[in-house]
Design a protein around this motif. Structure first.
Motif, PDB file in Angstrom:
ATOM      1  N   TRP A   1      10.469  82.441  38.875  1.00  0.00           N
ATOM      2  CA  TRP A   1      10.372  81.372  39.882  1.00  0.00           C
ATOM      3  C   TRP A   1      10.495  80.013  39.197  1.00  0.00           C
ATOM      4  O   TRP A   1       9.894  79.776  38.150  1.00  0.00           O
ATOM      5  N   LEU A   2      11.255  79.149  39.811  1.00  0.00           N
ATOM      6  CA  LEU A   2      11.464  77.815  39.256  1.00  0.00           C
ATOM      7  C   LEU A   2      11.435  76.800  40.391  1.00  0.00           C
ATOM      8  O   LEU A   2      12.073  77.005  41.431  1.00  0.00           O
TER       9      LEU A   2
ATOM     10  N   GLY B   1      20.759  82.627  35.966  1.00  0.00           N
ATOM     11  CA  GLY B   1      21.552  81.682  36.750  1.00  0.00           C
ATOM     12  C   GLY B   1      20.700  80.610  37.396  1.00  0.00           C
ATOM     13  O   GLY B   1      21.169  79.487  37.630  1.00  0.00           O
ATOM     14  N   MET B   2      19.439  80.939  37.679  1.00  0.00           N
ATOM     15  CA  MET B   2      18.517  79.959  38.236  1.00  0.00           C
ATOM     16  C   MET B   2      18.358  78.787  37.286  1.00  0.00           C
ATOM     17  O   MET B   2      18.436  77.624  37.685  1.00  0.00           O
ATOM     18  N   PHE B   3      18.132  79.095  36.023  1.00  0.00           N
ATOM     19  CA  PHE B   3      17.868  78.037  35.045  1.00  0.00           C
ATOM     20  C   PHE B   3      19.133  77.241  34.747  1.00  0.00           C
ATOM     21  O   PHE B   3      19.081  76.018  34.586  1.00  0.00           O
ATOM     22  N   LYS B   4      20.267  77.918  34.697  1.00  0.00           N
ATOM     23  CA  LYS B   4      21.531  77.209  34.503  1.00  0.00           C
ATOM     24  C   LYS B   4      21.775  76.239  35.655  1.00  0.00           C
ATOM     25  O   LYS B   4      22.184  75.089  35.448  1.00  0.00           O
ATOM     26  N   THR B   5      21.530  76.707  36.880  1.00  0.00           N
ATOM     27  CA  THR B   5      21.732  75.860  38.054  1.00  0.00           C
ATOM     28  C   THR B   5      20.793  74.662  38.034  1.00  0.00           C
ATOM     29  O   THR B   5      21.201  73.532  38.327  1.00  0.00           O
ATOM     30  N   ALA B   6      19.525  74.897  37.697  1.00  0.00           N
ATOM     31  CA  ALA B   6      18.551  73.800  37.670  1.00  0.00           C
ATOM     32  C   ALA B   6      18.944  72.746  36.641  1.00  0.00           C
ATOM     33  O   ALA B   6      18.860  71.537  36.915  1.00  0.00           O
ATOM     34  N   ILE B   7      19.389  73.180  35.479  1.00  0.00           N
ATOM     35  CA  ILE B   7      19.786  72.228  34.437  1.00  0.00           C
ATOM     36  C   ILE B   7      21.041  71.469  34.863  1.00  0.00           C
ATOM     37  O   ILE B   7      21.182  70.272  34.609  1.00  0.00           O
ATOM     38  N   GLU B   8      21.970  72.149  35.554  1.00  0.00           N
ATOM     39  CA  GLU B   8      23.152  71.470  36.084  1.00  0.00           C
ATOM     40  C   GLU B   8      22.760  70.396  37.095  1.00  0.00           C
ATOM     41  O   GLU B   8      23.341  69.304  37.123  1.00  0.00           O
TER      42      GLU B   8
ATOM     43  N   ALA C   1      14.459  60.658  38.216  1.00  0.00           N
ATOM     44  CA  ALA C   1      13.574  61.546  37.463  1.00  0.00           C
ATOM     45  C   ALA C   1      13.694  62.961  37.995  1.00  0.00           C
ATOM     46  O   ALA C   1      13.980  63.189  39.179  1.00  0.00           O
ATOM     47  N   ALA C   2      13.476  63.911  37.108  1.00  0.00           N
ATOM     48  CA  ALA C   2      13.503  65.326  37.487  1.00  0.00           C
ATOM     49  C   ALA C   2      12.297  66.021  36.878  1.00  0.00           C
ATOM     50  O   ALA C   2      11.925  65.759  35.730  1.00  0.00           O
ATOM     51  N   THR C   3      11.690  66.893  37.653  1.00  0.00           N
ATOM     52  CA  THR C   3      10.598  67.728  37.158  1.00  0.00           C
ATOM     53  C   THR C   3      10.949  69.179  37.428  1.00  0.00           C
ATOM     54  O   THR C   3      11.293  69.537  38.558  1.00  0.00           O
ATOM     55  N   LEU C   4      10.893  70.001  36.398  1.00  0.00           N
ATOM     56  CA  LEU C   4      11.108  71.437  36.535  1.00  0.00           C
ATOM     57  C   LEU C   4       9.818  72.154  36.179  1.00  0.00           C
ATOM     58  O   LEU C   4       9.188  71.850  35.160  1.00  0.00           O
ATOM     59  N   ARG C   5       9.429  73.098  37.020  1.00  0.00           N
ATOM     60  CA  ARG C   5       8.243  73.916  36.739  1.00  0.00           C
ATOM     61  C   ARG C   5       8.652  75.383  36.803  1.00  0.00           C
ATOM     62  O   ARG C   5       9.106  75.863  37.837  1.00  0.00           O
ATOM     63  N   ARG C   6       8.477  76.054  35.686  1.00  0.00           N
ATOM     64  CA  ARG C   6       8.721  77.494  35.645  1.00  0.00           C
ATOM     65  C   ARG C   6       7.393  78.199  35.901  1.00  0.00           C
ATOM     66  O   ARG C   6       6.473  78.146  35.083  1.00  0.00           O
ATOM     67  N   HIS C   7       7.287  78.841  37.054  1.00  0.00           N
ATOM     68  CA  HIS C   7       6.043  79.495  37.442  1.00  0.00           C
ATOM     69  C   HIS C   7       6.024  80.933  36.936  1.00  0.00           C
ATOM     70  O   HIS C   7       7.034  81.639  36.986  1.00  0.00           O
ATOM     71  N   LEU C   8       4.868  81.360  36.457  1.00  0.00           N
ATOM     72  CA  LEU C   8       4.697  82.704  35.917  1.00  0.00           C
ATOM     73  C   LEU C   8       3.853  83.548  36.864  1.00  0.00           C
ATOM     74  O   LEU C   8       3.173  83.033  37.758  1.00  0.00           O
ATOM     75  N   ALA C   9       3.906  84.863  36.672  1.00  0.00           N
ATOM     76  CA  ALA C   9       3.214  85.778  37.569  1.00  0.00           C
ATOM     77  C   ALA C   9       1.708  85.578  37.579  1.00  0.00           C
ATOM     78  O   ALA C   9       1.043  85.856  38.580  1.00  0.00           O
ATOM     79  N   ASP C  10       1.145  85.093  36.450  1.00  0.00           N
ATOM     80  CA  ASP C  10      -0.308  84.901  36.372  1.00  0.00           C
ATOM     81  C   ASP C  10      -0.753  83.553  36.948  1.00  0.00           C
ATOM     82  O   ASP C  10      -1.899  83.144  36.770  1.00  0.00           O
ATOM     83  N   LYS C  11       0.166  82.866  37.622  1.00  0.00           N
ATOM     84  CA  LYS C  11      -0.069  81.584  38.293  1.00  0.00           C
ATOM     85  C   LYS C  11      -0.128  80.397  37.333  1.00  0.00           C
ATOM     86  O   LYS C  11      -0.399  79.280  37.753  1.00  0.00           O
ATOM     87  N   SER C  12       0.120  80.624  36.060  1.00  0.00           N
ATOM     88  CA  SER C  12       0.298  79.508  35.141  1.00  0.00           C
ATOM     89  C   SER C  12       1.746  79.037  35.222  1.00  0.00           C
ATOM     90  O   SER C  12       2.582  79.681  35.878  1.00  0.00           O
TER      91      SER C  12
END
Length: 207
Positions: free
Chosen positions: A85-86, A129-136, A152-163
């Protein structure tokens, strides 16, 4: 219902709630939380979502079961299997853009949020492809500056443990970039050469 191959699937929040509830997996429920739909979830909106999905031909009844149909079948499959998830937020002088990218190695989707509650879904190849698209997107809005600067851009990569891992990139009026990692106030920033953007962002996201 026919949808052009390159056209987005328009979907409402209550339809998303219905598809997530139908999938019922931990990955789908994680999507519901990330889409900020936990408080809205429940029988009334879920039933409304089922009703409009049925009306639009995006769901059908088979025996005693509800089954996603057409483009919604692919959406439900990605929701159910999602394990990556991103979240991408882009702030420009003209607008704010919010996207959620979610999926797995088998397929992924990008959800473009609208303030009017009718969102757009487009397919992506897979989780990478998610990460490639986000960086594009970051490169486009901060580098090409279609909406102007500063941006400005903020990207958050969400993990299964909610971190999550967060990275923030800012573009000044002159196009110079700076980057910060983490969350909260007073984060340390450092210059970001444009040709290092992808590698540095991926590293900050733990990829």
């Amino acid at each position: 219902m026919t949808i052009q191959e390159d056209a987005p699937l328009l979907i409402t929040e209550h339809e998303l709630i219905a598809l997530i509830a139908l999938a019922g997996t931990s990955g789908a429920l994680r999507c519901r939380s990330l889409f900020r739909l936990d408080d809205a979830a429940g029988a009334p909106l879920e039933q409304a979502g089922v009703a409009t999905l049925l009306e639009r031909g995006l769901m059908k009844v088979e025996g005693e079961s509800l089954v996603p149909a057409g483009p919604a079948a692919g959406v439900a499959a990605v929701l159910a299997a999602s394990n990556a998830w991103l979240e991408a937020a882009l702030v420009t002088p003209k607008a704010e853009h919010v996207y959620f990218l979610f999926g797995s190695g088998e397929g992924a989707l990008i959800l473009s949020l609208s303030k009017y509650g009718v969102h757009e879904l487009r397919p992506l190849t897979d989780a990478d492809g998610m990460f490639k698209t986000a960086i594009e997107m970051v490169t486009f809005y901060l580098g090409s500056a279609p909406d102007g600067r500063p941006a400005a851009a903020t990207l958050r990569r969400h993990l299964a443990d909610k971190s999550f891992h967060a990275v923030h990139v800012k573009a000044g009026r002159d196009g110079s970039l700076e980057m910060a990692s983490g969350e909260g106030e007073g984060l340390a920033t450092e210059p970001l050469p444009s040709d290092q953007l992808e590698n540095r962002v991926r590293k900050a996201l733990g990829l």
